[in-house]
Design a protein around this motif. Structure first.
Motif, short mmCIF file in Angstrom:
data_model
loop_
_atom_site.label_atom_id
_atom_site.label_comp_id
_atom_site.label_asym_id
_atom_site.label_seq_id
_atom_site.Cartn_x
_atom_site.Cartn_y
_atom_site.Cartn_z
N ASN A 109 4.28 60.87 73.51
CA ASN A 109 4.00 59.69 74.34
C ASN A 109 2.52 59.68 74.70
O ASN A 109 1.79 60.62 74.43
N THR A 110 2.13 58.63 75.29
CA THR A 110 0.71 58.46 75.66
C THR A 110 0.51 58.65 77.15
O THR A 110 -0.37 58.04 77.75
N ASP A 111 1.34 59.47 77.74
CA ASP A 111 1.23 59.72 79.17
C ASP A 111 -0.13 60.38 79.46
O ASP A 111 -0.52 61.35 78.80
N THR A 112 -0.80 59.85 80.43
CA THR A 112 -2.14 60.35 80.75
C THR A 112 -2.12 61.53 81.71
O THR A 112 -3.17 61.99 82.13
N GLU A 166 -0.47 66.13 73.43
CA GLU A 166 -0.03 64.73 73.42
C GLU A 166 0.75 64.41 72.14
O GLU A 166 1.72 63.64 72.18
N LEU A 167 0.34 64.98 71.03
CA LEU A 167 1.04 64.74 69.77
C LEU A 167 2.47 65.27 69.83
O LEU A 167 3.42 64.59 69.40
N THR A 169 3.42 73.70 72.19
CA THR A 169 4.72 74.14 71.67
C THR A 169 4.52 75.24 70.64
O THR A 169 3.47 75.35 70.01
N PRO A 170 5.55 76.10 70.43
CA PRO A 170 5.42 77.19 69.42
C PRO A 170 5.13 76.66 68.02
O PRO A 170 4.39 77.30 67.28
N ASP A 171 5.69 75.50 67.67
CA ASP A 171 5.46 74.97 66.32
C ASP A 171 4.01 74.57 66.10
O ASP A 171 3.48 74.68 64.98
#
Length: 963
Positions: free
Chosen positions: A299-302, A294-295, A317-319
């Motif tokens: 967004n705060t998409d559930t 989520e970070l 993500t790779p990062d």
């Protein structure tokens, strides 16, 4: 007797006891007189006849008391009466009556003593009854007095006191009921304070008290309420138990266990605890990964919250992959640490309970032991179960991202985290982490193959662009100073250098759980995985300090009076590995000056490429140390790095087809075997791919590397630089230094290598690493073969007249020319040593090669002689001795190489035919030409033609196998 009594009753007679009961007073009792008894007894008696009369009495006379005898007899009378019959029947009845009366009289007389005695007892009883009557009369009189003495008010006080006692008991009951009614408030307070044992104890006591007052109607409702409260406490207790899974608190867990023990549900609590641990693992990993997803999504998409954990891992993500993995392991560590501390708590309290239960009852002890055994087995089984859950969660996370996208340092960081996690698992339950090992091994091997292939290509590029200039490092340089080898200094390294190993290893190893039990996290140190200190391995301007440079110049000035021929400043005796020789003071001074001219005494000789290879080895060992299951693959790739470096040095500086034709054994069979193996297994000799090649061949070519080519900037053909001697020294000695580092690392590699693969490691060291120093001979032979003008010396020797008739006292000029060549060689070495330190083994090999070539050139020159006299042979000996005398002033090498080779050849001229034939067969080190010339020169002096033919035939036999 019964019949008589019954008959007496029918006749109106009574027994003595019955007669006594009818008497109103003792005076009215009449006792039969003695006369009556006497009359009855005096009557004639016939017992048998009397008994027959009694037996003849009808049975009806012995019936119930209501039987009427008169009526019965009257009814029996016939209708017509006969006086005689009546009189006869009357007489019969009288006889029967008399018999019965007599029988009764006999019985009375028989019982007369007992009768008298009983009568006396009755009299005594009567007296007692009269006394009892008097006592009763007195008692009644006193009772009347007591009744008159007490008033109604006194009895009222007693009644009130009894009522007061009843009311006090009632008040206590009411207060208890009131307390029970208010218990729910106190229970709520105790639950908020997390005093679960106290709350349960209070609730159980209230239930016990309520059962005591169950006869009150208000208690039934209270019982139901207390039961609901107890169920609520159990629910809150389960919630409190679940908190243990993430943050174990010994006081909190002690309260929870005490509460379950009061409830008698310790086994149920353990089952619930394992369920909570399983749920905690799932919730923990899901929340950690969800937070990063989520970070990064911004967004705060559930929608992510509805995904399965496996699908959620693919959105990392790779990062954020590495930070998420670190936090994931931190969170899982907290869960496993809580479980570990839970087991510790039970072990400690089990021991305490065992000690305290020694004096308790047997039934309670058996029940406690059963619960304790169940809990112990449950906890031991839960170790493996929890670790399997952890492995599966981490494996799922690892499979969610392709690790090949990461750089090497990041990949190593991931491996380090996983390795630390596997170490935690091994200490946690003794498991070898098969699930994680198999998953990470596959990815690591694939990643490392691609990485190694890229590094080999880079190494080829470095080698092809390497100018073989010295990389200035400090004299105390060690590979342990490099960042890549810092891991070897850590305590968890499986091996350290012998000089750094502790004297005693008896101290107990502290596990991660013991180390971080009171606080901290083994995965927190990974955040600071970068090196804490910078490398300090390079020297400045070739010196390690200004003081060293100043001291070096002063030392050079003080040694300025040393003869030129002794100033062999290219020698570094400190690194020599040959036998110790006695040298002069001047030689020591020259060597000291040589140390100065190198600008760095004992500093390792290596290049930037060598340093890069060492760093690569360090990185490879990091991976091997972190992930030991792929140790064999890593060591195999490490060996390829060394193989390719060795092959490149040989290709650049040592390959010369004319070397093997010398017959001097410059390349050992082991070295040739090693080079052939490297060329076949690692070097791709094909220029372009063959389109008709099979797929297998194409795959094999992918594992190979093209042969490197020497940079065009490296000049090896100039005599002024001794044909690139500086570059050759740097290249060769860097290889030797690299081999020494591999030798230094051997214990570490041997410690992590699987036992079944150790023969490969031993073979690599014995057949490859140990051959590095053997490259010195073929490489420096090329320099020695060009450093001196051997052809000019042959021409000068050809102009000498050897068939002189008198012994000469002056040596020939070719000796002076050869010595000048050596002096020139010495000066050139001086110049080269100003650029690069020439170690003593290298200088010895160079001088040995040059002297060996010079001596063989001398023999070759002698073999070109057409005619020679005995005086000429003496001249040869004079020339050679002069050469040796002057040469010994230029070098410390003892003995002089191939000295016997020349002297033996000269002395062979004086041998007889038979001795020469034997000598020819024994000395096969000489060429056919040299042996043939020796025979031809001797012809005419002391060997005839026949002997000559015989000797030439022997030479031909020796040469035939060579052809």
């Amino acid at each position: 007797m019964q019949k008589i009594k019954s008959l007496m009753t029918r006749q109106g007679l009574k027994s003595p006891q019955e007669s006594l009961s009818d008497l109103g007073a003792i005076e009215s009792l009449r006792v039969p007189g003695k006369e009556e008894f006497r009359e009855l007894r005096e009557q004639p008696s016939d017992p048998q006849a009397e008994q027959e009369l009694i037996n003849s009495i009808e049975q009806v006379y012995f019936s119930v008391d209501s039987f009427d005898i008169v009526k019965y007899e009257l009814e029996k009378l016939p209708p017509v009466l006969n006086l005689q019959e009546l009189e006869a029947y009357r007489d019969k009845l009288k006889q029967q009556q008399a018999a019965v009366s007599k029988k009764v009289a006999d019985l009375i007389l028989e019982k007369q003593p007992a009768y008298v005695k009983e009568l006396e007892r009755v009299t005594s009883l009567q007296t007692g009854l009269q006394l009892a009557a008097v006592i009763c009369t007195n008692g009644r009189r006193h009772l009347n007095i007591a009744k008159e003495g007490f008033t109604q008010a006194s009895l009222g006080l007693l009644a009130n006191q009894r009522k007061r006692q009843l009311l006090i008991g009632l008040l206590k009951s009411l207060r208890t009921i009131k307390t029970l009614q208010r218990t729910d408030v106190r229970l709520s307070e105790m639950l908020e304070e997390e005093d679960y044992p106290g709350a349960i104890q209070l609730c159980l006591e209230c239930q016990k008290a309520a059962s005591t007052f169950k006869h009150y109607s208000c208690i039934s409702e209270l019982n139901s309420k207390l039961q609901d409260t107890l169920e609520q406490i159990e629910e809150q207790l389960d919630v409190a138990l679940s908190k243990i899974c993430k943050n174990f608190d010994i006081n909190h867990y002690t309260k929870v266990q005490q509460a379950y023990r009061l409830l008698g549900k310790t086994q149920t609590a353990m089952d619930q605890l394992h369920m909570h641990f399983t749920q905690a693992i799932h919730n923990t990993v899901f929340q950690v990964v969800l937070g990063y997803v989520e970070l990064c999504a911004g967004n705060t998409d559930t929608k992510f919250q509805k995904l399965q954990y496996k699908d959620l891992c693919t959105h990392v993500t790779p990062d954020s992959y590495i930070p998420c993995l670190a936090d994931l392991c931190k969170a899982l560590w907290e869960v496993m640490l809580s479980y570990y501390r839970t087991m510790e708590w039970h072990e400690k309290h089990d021991n305490e309970d065992t000690a305290s239960a020694s004096g308790s009852n047997m039934i309670g002890t058996e029940e406690t032991n059963f619960d304790r055994g169940y809990i112990k087995k449950k906890l031991e089984h839960g170790l493996t179960r929890i670790w399997q859950d952890v492995q599966l969660k981490v494996k799922t996370y690892l499979l969610g991202t392709d690790l090949s996208i990461f750089k090497y340092d990041d990949f190593i960081f991931v491996l380090d985290i996983i390795s630390r996690l596997m170490q935690v698992g091994e200490e946690f339950c003794g498991s070898k982490s098969e699930v994680l090992q198999e998953s990470i091994r596959k990815q690591s091997v694939n990643y490392f193959k691609n990485y190694h292939r890229t590094r080999l290509d880079e190494l080829r590029m470095f080698l092809e662009n390497e100018t073989w200039e010295l990389c200035p490092v400090k004299s105390n340089f060690s590979i342990l100073q490099l960042h890549e080898f810092k891991f070897m200094e850590q305590s968890r390294s499986p091996s350290v250098s012998p000089s750094k190993q502790p004297v005693s290893t008896s101290s107990k190893t502290v596990t991660l759980f013991e180390q971080y039990c009171s606080g901290g996290n083994p995965f927190e140190i990974q955040a600071n995985h970068k090196d804490e200190e910078t490398e300090d391995v390079l020297a400045s301007n070739g010196y390690e300090s200004d003081e060293q440079e100043k001291s070096a110049y002063q030392e050079y000035d003080s040694d300025s009076d040393v003869p030129e021929e002794l100033k062999r400043d290219y020698v570094d005796e400190q690194t020599g590995d040959g036998p110790v020789k006695s040298v002069s003071r001047e030689t020591l001074k020259s060597r000291k000056k040589s140390d100065y001219s190198l600008n760095k005494v004992n500093a390792p000789i290596l290049t930037n490429t060598t340093l890069n290879v060492i760093r690569l080895v360090g990185k490879y060992m990091q991976m091997m140390n972190i992930l030991k299951p792929i140790a064999f693959d890593v060591i195999h790739f490490m060996s390829q790095l060394f193989d390719y470096y060795l092959y490149a040095i040989y290709t650049f500086f040592g390959r010369n087809d004319s070397l093997e034709s010398t017959g001097l054994g410059l390349s050992s069979s082991r070295l040739r075997t090693t080079l052939n193996r490297i060329q076949e297994s690692l070097i791709d000799l094909e220029v372009s791919a063959d389109p008709t090649a099979t797929l297998t061949a194409a795959e094999e070519r992918k594992e190979k590397v093209p042969s490197p080519h020497l940079s065009h900037l490296v000049v090896l053909t100039s005599g002024d630089t001794l044909y690139g001697l500086a570059e050759r020294v740097v290249a060769t000695e860097s290889l030797v230094f690299l081999a020494e580092q591999f030798e230094f690392l051997q214990p570490h590699l041997d410690a992590v290598m699987p036992a079944v693969k150790k023969p490969f490691l031993q073979q690599f060291y014995s057949q490859t690493v140990s051959t590095a120093s053997e490259l010195r001979k073929p490489i420096y032979w090329i320099v020695a073969g060009k450093a001196l003008d051997y052809e000019q010396m042959l021409l000068l020797m050809a102009n000498v007249k050897w068939d002189v008739k008198e012994i000469m006292s002056q040596h020939n000029i070719y000796v002076d020319a050869l010595l000048k060549e050596f002096e020139q060689f010495n000066r050139r070495l001086n110049e080269v040593s100003k650029r690069v330190r020439i170690p003593l083994p290298v200088s010895n090999i160079l001088w040995e090669h040059c002297i060996r070539l010079a001596n063989r050139t001398i023999v070759e020159g002698y073999a070109n002689v057409k005619k020679c006299s005995n005086e000429g042979r003496a001249l040869m000996q004079l020339d050679f001795q002069q050469f040796l005398m002057k040469l010994e002033k230029l070098t410390d090498i003892r003995p002089i190489p191939d000295k016997e080779f020349v002297e033996t050849y000269i002395k062979a001229y004086y041998l007889t035919e038979n001795d020469m034939e034997r000598w020819i067969k024994e000395h096969r080190e000489y060429s056919t030409k040299q042996l043939t010339n020796l025979v031809n020169v001797c012809l005419g002096s002391h060997i005839n033609k026949k002997a000559r033919q015989k000797l030439l035939a022997a030479i031909d036999d020796i040469d035939r196998p060579k052809r």
